[in-house]
Design an enzyme around this catalytic site. Structure first.
Site, PDB file in Angstrom:
ATOM      1  N   GLU A 105       0.836  -1.212   0.000  1.00 18.05           N
ATOM      2  CA  GLU A 105       0.000   0.000   0.000  1.00 18.05           C
ATOM      3  C   GLU A 105       0.868   1.257   0.000  1.00 18.05           C
ATOM      4  OE1 GLU A 105      -2.288  -1.542   3.421  1.00 18.05           O
ATOM      5  OE2 GLU A 105      -4.049  -0.976   2.260  1.00 18.05           O
ATOM      6  N   GLU A 125      -3.656  -9.390   4.133  1.00 17.84           N
ATOM      7  CA  GLU A 125      -4.387  -9.011   5.354  1.00 17.84           C
ATOM      8  C   GLU A 125      -5.518  -9.969   5.692  1.00 17.84           C
ATOM      9  OE1 GLU A 125      -3.205  -6.943   3.146  1.00 17.84           O
ATOM     10  OE2 GLU A 125      -2.595  -5.046   4.059  1.00 17.84           O
TER      11      GLU A 125
HETATM   12  N1  CAA Z   1       4.579  -7.333  11.925  1.00 18.03           N
HETATM   13  C1  CAA Z   1       5.311  -7.728  12.982  1.00 18.03           C
HETATM   14  N2  CAA Z   1       6.162  -8.765  12.941  1.00 18.03           N
HETATM   15  C2  CAA Z   1       6.286  -9.422  11.783  1.00 18.03           C
HETATM   16  C3  CAA Z   1       5.560  -9.074  10.640  1.00 18.03           C
HETATM   17  C4  CAA Z   1       4.665  -7.963  10.730  1.00 18.03           C
HETATM   18  N3  CAA Z   1       3.954  -7.551   9.689  1.00 18.03           N
HETATM   19  N4  CAA Z   1       5.889  -9.914   9.644  1.00 18.03           N
HETATM   20  C5  CAA Z   1       6.797 -10.747  10.137  1.00 18.03           C
HETATM   21  N5  CAA Z   1       7.034 -10.468  11.426  1.00 18.03           N
HETATM   22  C6  CAA Z   1       7.996 -11.125  12.311  1.00 18.03           C
HETATM   23  C7  CAA Z   1       7.633 -12.579  12.564  1.00 18.03           C
HETATM   24  O1  CAA Z   1       6.750 -12.701  13.661  1.00 18.03           O
HETATM   25  C8  CAA Z   1       8.985 -13.185  12.852  1.00 18.03           C
HETATM   26  O2  CAA Z   1       9.311 -12.881  14.179  1.00 18.03           O
HETATM   27  P1  CAA Z   1      10.204 -13.892  15.047  1.00 18.03           P
HETATM   28  O3  CAA Z   1      11.491 -14.040  14.298  1.00 18.03           O
HETATM   29  O4  CAA Z   1      10.303 -13.223  16.361  1.00 18.03           O
HETATM   30  O5  CAA Z   1       9.406 -15.173  15.106  1.00 18.03           O
HETATM   31  C9  CAA Z   1       9.931 -12.398  11.952  1.00 18.03           C
HETATM   32  O6  CAA Z   1       9.228 -11.188  11.613  1.00 18.03           O
HETATM   33  C10 CAA Z   1      10.295 -13.100  10.663  1.00 18.03           C
HETATM   34  O7  CAA Z   1       9.105 -13.577  10.053  1.00 18.03           O
HETATM   35  P2  CAA Z   1       9.000 -15.052   9.447  1.00 18.03           P
HETATM   36  O8  CAA Z   1       9.569 -16.040  10.397  1.00 18.03           O
HETATM   37  O9  CAA Z   1       7.589 -15.227   9.030  1.00 18.03           O
HETATM   38  O10 CAA Z   1       9.968 -14.935   8.191  1.00 18.03           O
HETATM   39  P3  CAA Z   1       9.785 -15.504   6.716  1.00 18.03           P
HETATM   40  O11 CAA Z   1      10.962 -15.050   5.967  1.00 18.03           O
HETATM   41  O12 CAA Z   1       9.419 -16.935   6.743  1.00 18.03           O
HETATM   42  O13 CAA Z   1       8.507 -14.744   6.120  1.00 18.03           O
HETATM   43  C11 CAA Z   1       7.097 -12.887   5.583  1.00 18.03           C
HETATM   44  C12 CAA Z   1       8.518 -13.373   5.929  1.00 18.03           C
HETATM   45  C13 CAA Z   1       6.640 -13.486   4.258  1.00 18.03           C
HETATM   46  C14 CAA Z   1       7.140 -11.400   5.494  1.00 18.03           C
HETATM   47  C15 CAA Z   1       6.116 -13.345   6.695  1.00 18.03           C
HETATM   48  O14 CAA Z   1       6.645 -12.979   7.950  1.00 18.03           O
HETATM   49  C16 CAA Z   1       4.733 -12.741   6.596  1.00 18.03           C
HETATM   50  O15 CAA Z   1       3.919 -13.230   5.858  1.00 18.03           O
HETATM   51  N6  CAA Z   1       4.506 -11.661   7.364  1.00 18.03           N
HETATM   52  C17 CAA Z   1       3.193 -11.049   7.477  1.00 18.03           C
HETATM   53  C18 CAA Z   1       2.896 -10.206   6.286  1.00 18.03           C
HETATM   54  C19 CAA Z   1       1.563  -9.562   6.448  1.00 18.03           C
HETATM   55  O16 CAA Z   1       0.569 -10.194   6.801  1.00 18.03           O
HETATM   56  N7  CAA Z   1       1.514  -8.267   6.185  1.00 18.03           N
HETATM   57  C20 CAA Z   1       0.309  -7.525   6.338  1.00 18.03           C
HETATM   58  C21 CAA Z   1       0.315  -6.893   7.687  1.00 18.03           C
HETATM   59  S1  CAA Z   1      -1.214  -6.165   8.037  1.00 18.03           S
HETATM   60  C22 CAA Z   1      -1.202  -4.693   7.241  1.00 18.03           C
HETATM   61  O17 CAA Z   1      -0.263  -4.336   6.591  1.00 18.03           O
HETATM   62  C23 CAA Z   1      -2.478  -3.948   7.479  1.00 18.03           C
HETATM   63  C24 CAA Z   1      -2.648  -2.711   6.740  1.00 18.03           C
HETATM   64  O18 CAA Z   1      -3.187  -2.688   5.684  1.00 18.03           O
HETATM   65  C25 CAA Z   1      -2.323  -1.455   7.356  1.00 18.03           C
END
Ligand code: CAA
Length: 703
Positions: A105, A125
Site C-alpha cells: 500500500e 491481510e
Molecule cells: N509485523 C510484525 N512482525 C512481523 C511481521 C509484521 N507484519 N511480519 C513478520 N514479522 C515477524 C515474525 O513474527 C517473525 O518474528 P520472530 O522471528 O520473532 O518469530 C519475523 O518477523 C520473521 O518472520 P517469518 O519467520 O515469518 O519470516 P519468513 O521469511 O518466513 O517470512 C514474511 C517473511 C513473508 C514477510 C512473513 O513474515 C509474513 O507473511 N509476514 C506477514 C505479512 C503480512 O501479513 N503483512 C500484512 C500486515 S497487516 C497490514 O499491513 C495492514 C494494513 O493494511 C495497514
C-alpha cells in the site's frame, strides 16, 4: 534522521531507506521517520525525485502486527501513503523480497514502482482476519480493475514480479543493483518530464463497473466460495466494491470503517494469534542458541503406502531426492502409480505442467532393498502401526544408516522412546508425524524423544519448513497432541447418537462451528476399519469412547467411502454421503438395548460435548509438558484437523469463552452421565478457579 529511516542524495535524486529488521514492518518509528523525511524532501528544491527503498531482506512486509489492538499513534499508515502520493515530485518505490500488506500500500502511494526480479507482492491481510486498511482496496482496483483486485485481495496470495509487471502493479523490473536501477529510473522520469502518477485519480479501470457490476459480483462470489464462517473475505469484497461505487475519498472511508471493525473483532484476534503461534511453535525453549541443523540432501522413506507416498512428494516438490523402500516390487509400483495419479490431478486442473510433474517424479527412486538407504541423511519410516514391525525396521536402520543420519518414525501414536531404544543411537531418533493427505496437510508434529539430540530436533524443524510444513515440537505420549485430543473428542460422539442425535446432526453441528467436516464424515473418509482393527487388537476403548455403532457397521462390511457405505451412503463416485435409514435403525436398536431413552439434543450440547473434552485434554497436555505452549496446541488443531481459524484453535477459543464456563459444563456432563473421563482436567480446574486463561498462565510461567 531517525534510527530506522535515513536519507541520502545522489545528485538531484534523494533515497529514503527504511531499515527496520527483520521485515521492515511499518511500526510507529518507521511511519514517523518516513513522514518526516518526505516532508523535508518535499520542500527541498535541490531534490527532483525521491526513491523509497528498504534495507535487508525485503521491502516492507506490512504494518507491524504487534501494534494492532493498541492505541493508534500518528501518523497512521494511510496518512503517510496520502502524503507520499501528494508529493509534487516523483516518488519511485524500489521493491524487493516480499512486499506485502501495508508495504504494498505504501508502494501504491508512490508514483512509480520498480522491483528486483524475484520480488513477490501481495495483500495478505485477509489471512489476519482484516482487510488492507491503508488504501489498498481503492488503489489496487484502479490499476488492475476490480475483478482482478477482488481475487488478489480475497485470496491474499502472493504474486511474482513478472505477473505484477503484466498486471501493471509494478512499472519496471530492475536489472542489477535495485537501488541503482531505481535511481536511474527516477532520473529518467525527471529527464523525460513524465507525470507524477497518482493512482487515486485513475478512473479508467473502475468506471465501467458503475453501470454493470456483474463480472465483479461473479468474481467476488467465486473468491469467497470457501470462506464460510469468516468475516474478512466478505468485508474485503465490500471494500473493493467501494472502489467503483464511491468516489475515492468515500471509498477510503468505507475501507477504514471495515478495517477498524475487523481489527477489533474476535476473528482477527484469533488469526493474529495463529500468525505468531505458528512461528513460535517451532521454537524449542531449551534449545541452545546457535544449534545447527544437520544438512539433508538425500531422504529415504520406508513404505510406499498412502502416507509414505505423500511424504515423499513433499521432498520431491522442493527438489530433494528420495529413495522409497518397499517389501515388494508390486507394492512399489502401486505406490509410484498413486504418486503419479496425485500429481496428475494437479496437471489436469491446470495447476502443474506435464514437464513439472516429470521433473518432480525424477526425484523419486524406488527400491526393495533397505541397504539403498545407506547414504540418506534423513530416513522416515512410514509403515503400518505395529510396534514390532517398527522395532525391526529401526534395528535394521541402525545397521545400515550412515553416522549422523536422522532416523524418524511417522507413527501417529506409538512410543518413540521405545523405538529409539532399539538402536545404538537414540539421540538420532525422533518422530515426524505427517497428517493425511501428507502432501497437502501442513501440520508436522515433531516428536521429541527423551534422548533426541538438539541438532536432530533442529534438523527436523528446518527440513519441515523447507518442505513448507508447519512444524510443532511435541513430547512423547499416546497420540501426541493431535490424536490424543481427537481421542478425547471421540468420548462422546457415539453416546450422542444413542441419546438421540443423528450422525448428520452431529456432523452439521460441528460444520456450523467451523470444522470442514464432522466426526462421522471424517470416519467415513478415513475408513472406519482403521479404528475397528485397532480396537480389536488393543481393546475396545483404545481409540476413544464407545464405538459400538462403528464396530457394528464394520462387521457389516461398511467401512465408509471406500465401500460406498459407512455412517452414510455414497453413490458411485460421490464424496458427499446421504443419511441411511438402516444406520438410524441400528442406532435406535442399540439405544434400546442399553435402555437409553432417546431425546432431542441441541446443537449447542453437541458442540459442548465434543469440543470441551478436547480442551480439557489440551490442558492435561500442557500440564504434562507434552506441548510447550497453548498456541502449539492451537496450531496442531488448525493445521492438522481443520479447527476453524476464525476461532484461533481450541485453547485460544477456550480463553475467549472463559475457562470457568467450560469447567462448569464439563463437570455437569460428567455428573449427569457418571462418566469420570468427562471431568475437567486439574489445570483447567485451577485456572478456572483463578479466573485465569491458558495464554495468561503460559505467559506467567515463561516470565
Ligand atoms: N509485523 C510484525 N512482525 C512481523 C511481521 C509484521 N507484519 N511480519 C513478520 N514479522 C515477524 C515474525 O513474527 C517473525 O518474528 P520472530 O522471528 O520473532 O518469530 C519475523 O518477523 C520473521 O518472520 P517469518 O519467520 O515469518 O519470516 P519468513 O521469511 O518466513 O517470512 C514474511 C517473511 C513473508 C514477510 C512473513 O513474515 C509474513 O507473511 N509476514 C506477514 C505479512 C503480512 O501479513 N503483512 C500484512 C500486515 S497487516 C497490514 O499491513 C495492514 C494494513 O493494511 C495497514
Amino acid at each position: 534522521m531517525s534510527d530506522v529511516v535515513s536519507v541520502r542524495k545522489e545528485g538531484a535524486i534523494a533515497v529514503v531507506t527504511i531499515d527496520n529488521p527483520p521485515v521492515n514492518a511499518l511500526g510507529h518509528a518507521v511511519r514517523s521517520g518516513t513522514f518526516e523525511a518526505m516532508a523535508g524532501l518535499r520542500d527541498d528544491d535541490t531534490v527532483a525525485a525521491v526513491v523509497l527503498a528498504c534495507a535487508g531482506r525485503t521491502f516492507s512486509a506490512g504494518a507491524d502486527i504487534t501494534e494492532f489492538g493498541k492505541p493508534p499513534q500518528a501518523p497512521g499508515l494511510g496518512e503517510l501513503v496520502d502524503q507520499i502520493e501528494a508529493m509534487p515530485k516523483p516518488v519511485v518505490a524500489a521493491l524487493h523480497g516480499t512486499t506485502l500488506g501495508g508495504g504494498l500500500e505504501l508502494a501504491l502511494g508512490c508514483h512509480y514502482r520498480i522491483a528486483a526480479p524475484g520480488t513477490r507482492v501481495g495483500l495478505p491481510e485477509v489471512k489476519l482476519g482484516i482487510l488492507p486498511g491503508a488504501g489498498g482496496t481503492q488503489r489496487l482496483p484502479r490499476i488492475i480493475g476490480p475483478v482482478e483486485a477482488v481475487k488478489f485481495i480475497v485470496s491474499g496470495e502472493f504474486v511474482a514480479a513478472d505477473k505484477a509487471l503484466s498486471l501493471g502493479i509494478i512499472d519496471s523490473l530492475a536489472d542489477g543493483d535495485l537501488t541503482e536501477a531505481a535511481i536511474a529510473f527516477a532520473g529518467k522520469v525527471v529527464e523525460e518530464g513524465r507525470p507524477v502518477v497518482r493512482i487515486r485519480d485513475r478512473e479508467d479501470k473502475v468506471a465501467p463497473f458503475r453501470d454493470d457490476s456483474s463480472a465483479f459480483d461473479a468474481a467476488a462470489a467465486k473468491a469467497t466460495a470457501r470462506a464460510r464462517g469468516l468475516e474478512a473475505p466478505f468485508a474485503c469484497v465490500e471494500a473493493v466494491r467501494g472502489s467503483f461505487e464511491l468516489p475515492f475519498e468515500e471509498g477510503i472511508k468505507k475501507e477504514r470503517e471495515g478495517f477498524l471493525k475487523l481489527v477489533a473483532g474476535d476473528q482477527s484476534k484469533a488469526q493474529r494469534h495463529l500468525f505468531f503461534a505458528e512461528r513460535e511453535a517451532a521454537k524449542v525453549t531449551d534449545m541452545p542458541k546457535g544449534t545447527r541443523p544437520r544438512p539433508v540432501a538425500k531422504v529415504g522413506v520406508i513404505g510406499a503406502g498412502t502416507m509414505g507416498g505423500g511424504i515423499s512428494m513433499n521432498f520431491a516438490n522442493v527438489g530433494i531426492p528420495v529413495t522409497i523402500v518397499e517389501t515388494s516390487q508390486e507394492a512399489l509400483d502401486r505406490g509410484f502409480a498413486t504418486i503419479r495419479k496425485n500429481y496428475g490431478i494437479s496437471v489436469s486442473r491446470g495447476r502443474m505442467s506435464e514437464d513439472e510433474m516429470e521433473r518432480r517424479m525424477s526425484f523419486l527412486a524406488g527400491s526393495t532393498d533397505m541397504n539403498d538407504l545407506a547414504d540418506a541423511d534423513l530416513i522416515i519410516e512410514a509403515v503400518f502401526e505395529e510396534m514390532d514391525v517398527k522395532k525391526t525396521i529401526f534395528r535394521k536402520l541402525d545397521e545400515i544408516a550412515k553416522p549422523g543420519a536422522v532416523l524418524a518414525s511417522n507413527t501417529s501414536y506409538l512410543d518413540i522412546n521405545e523405538i529409539a531404544a532399539e538402536t545404538s543411537r537414540p539421540g538420532s531418533v525422533l518422530g515426524m508425524h505427517f497428517f493425511s493427505p501428507a502432501n497437502v496437510m501442513r501440520l508436522l508434529e515433531i516428536v521429541r524423544g527423551a534422548k533426541t539430540d538438539m541438532d536432530v530436533l533442529a534438523t527436523a524443524i528446518d527440513i519441515g519448513r523447507k518442505i513448507k510444513k508447519v512444524p510443532v515440537v511435541v513430547g512423547v505420549c499416546f497420540g501426541f497432541v493431535g490424536n490424543r485430543m481427537l481421542k478425547a473428542r471421540s468420548l462422546e460422539t457415539e453416546q450422542l447418537l444413542l441419546e438421540g442425535a443423528t450422525p448428520q446432526q452431529v456432523d452439521q453441528a460441528l460444520v456450523a462451528f467451523g470444522f470442514p467436516m464432522g466426526p462421522f464424515q471424517m470416519g467415513d473418509l478415513a475408513g472406519l476399519d482403521i479404528g475397528w482393527r485397532i480396537r480389536k487388537a488393543m481393546g475396545s476403548d483404545s481409540d476413544g469412547g464407545k464405538a459400538e455403532i462403528a464396530d457394528a457397521l464394520c462387521e457389516m462390511g461398511r467401512f465408509g467411502q471406500k465401500t460406498g457405505r459407512g455412517f452414510y451412503i455414497y453413490e458411485e463416485g460421490s464424496r458427499g454421503g446421504t443419511p441411511d435409514p438402516e444406520v438410524e435403525a441400528l442406532i435406535v436398536e442399540t439405544a434400546k438395548k442399553h435402555g437409553i431413552e432417546r431425546r432431542e439434543i441441541s446443537d449447542e450440547e453437541i458442540v459442548e460435548r465434543l469440543v470441551y473434552p478436547m480442551i480439557s485434554e489440551g490442558a492435561r497436555i500442557l500440564d504434562e509438558g507434552i506441548a510447550q505452549r497453548p498456541g502449539d496446541v492451537d496450531v496442531v488443531w488448525v493445521f492438522g484437523y481443520g479447527f476453524p481459524i476464525g476461532k484461533g484453535g481450541p485453547m485460544h477459543y477456550a480463553d475467549r469463552i472463559g475457562l470457568k464456563h467450560i469447567r462448569d459444563r464439563l463437570a455437569y456432563y460428567a455428573e449427569r452421565s457418571g462418566n469420570e473421563k468427562l471431568k475437567p482436567a486439574p489445570l483447567l480446574e485451577t485456572l478456572a478457579e483463578d479466573g485465569s486463561g491458558f495464554a495468561a498462565h503460559a505467559k506467567a510461567k515463561a516470565a
